[in-house]
Design an enzyme around this catalytic site. Structure first.
Site, short mmCIF file in Angstrom:
data_model
loop_
_atom_site.label_atom_id
_atom_site.label_comp_id
_atom_site.label_asym_id
_atom_site.label_seq_id
_atom_site.Cartn_x
_atom_site.Cartn_y
_atom_site.Cartn_z
CB SER A 134 -1.00 -0.05 1.54
OG SER A 134 -1.59 1.19 1.65
CE1 TYR A 147 -3.58 -1.40 5.69
CE2 TYR A 147 -2.89 0.50 5.25
CZ TYR A 147 -3.08 -1.21 4.47
OH TYR A 147 -3.27 -0.84 3.69
#
Length: 155
Positions: A134, A147
């Site tokens: 990501s 995250y």
């Protein structure tokens, strides 16, 4: 006729993993789909008896390599493993308990799968490992620190 590759998608129950699995299935490849949610795996495989499903959790570090080896054997080999399993939670209050599942999945589980795939392909003498991460690993998301850090680790 198009070449038929043997492909495992880890994280095939939603998002990019699901979309890729569905595309590989449509293109006629031998596809193994892996995820924690058996009902979602069944949705992806519906109408495609040639799809190999593996309900497994990458955080089960002691078993994930065994399960992946069995799946590759069931498929008759492996040419490509797509690793896109992952989780993340918004955690603006920095509740440590909310961060642990993200670290377990996106770091420990991800590493276990990547290590297995690399070793499998080295022993086999060929194969491709594709890992999807990501942009959060580059620029970060303030309310999702674990995250973001886990995606930076993957990158």
């Amino acid at each position: 006729m198009k070449q038929q590759n043997k492909i495992i998608v880890v994280g095939a129950t939603s998002g990019l993993g699901r979309m890729l699995a569905e595309r590989y299935i449509r293109d006629g490849h031998v596809v193994g789909i892996v995820g924690r949610r058996g009902d979602k795996l069944a949705e992806v495989a519906k109408g495609h008896s040639e799809v190999h499903c593996l309900k497994a959790d990458v955080t089960d570090i002691s078993q994930i390599a065994v399960h992946l080896s069995a799946l590759a054997g069931e498929m008759g080999g492996l040419d490509l493993l797509v690793l896109c399993s992952g989780v993340g939670r918004m955690n603006p209050d920095l509740d440590y308990g909310l961060e642990l599942p993200t670290v377990d999945t996106n770091v420990r589980g991800w590493t276990a799968v990547a290590d297995w795939a690399f070793s499998f392909f080295m022993q086999q003498g060929y194969g491709h490992l594709a890992a999807i991460s990501s942009v959060a690993g580059i620029r970060g998301l303030a309310p999702a620190p674990a995250y973001s850090a886990s995606k930076a680790y993957q990158i």
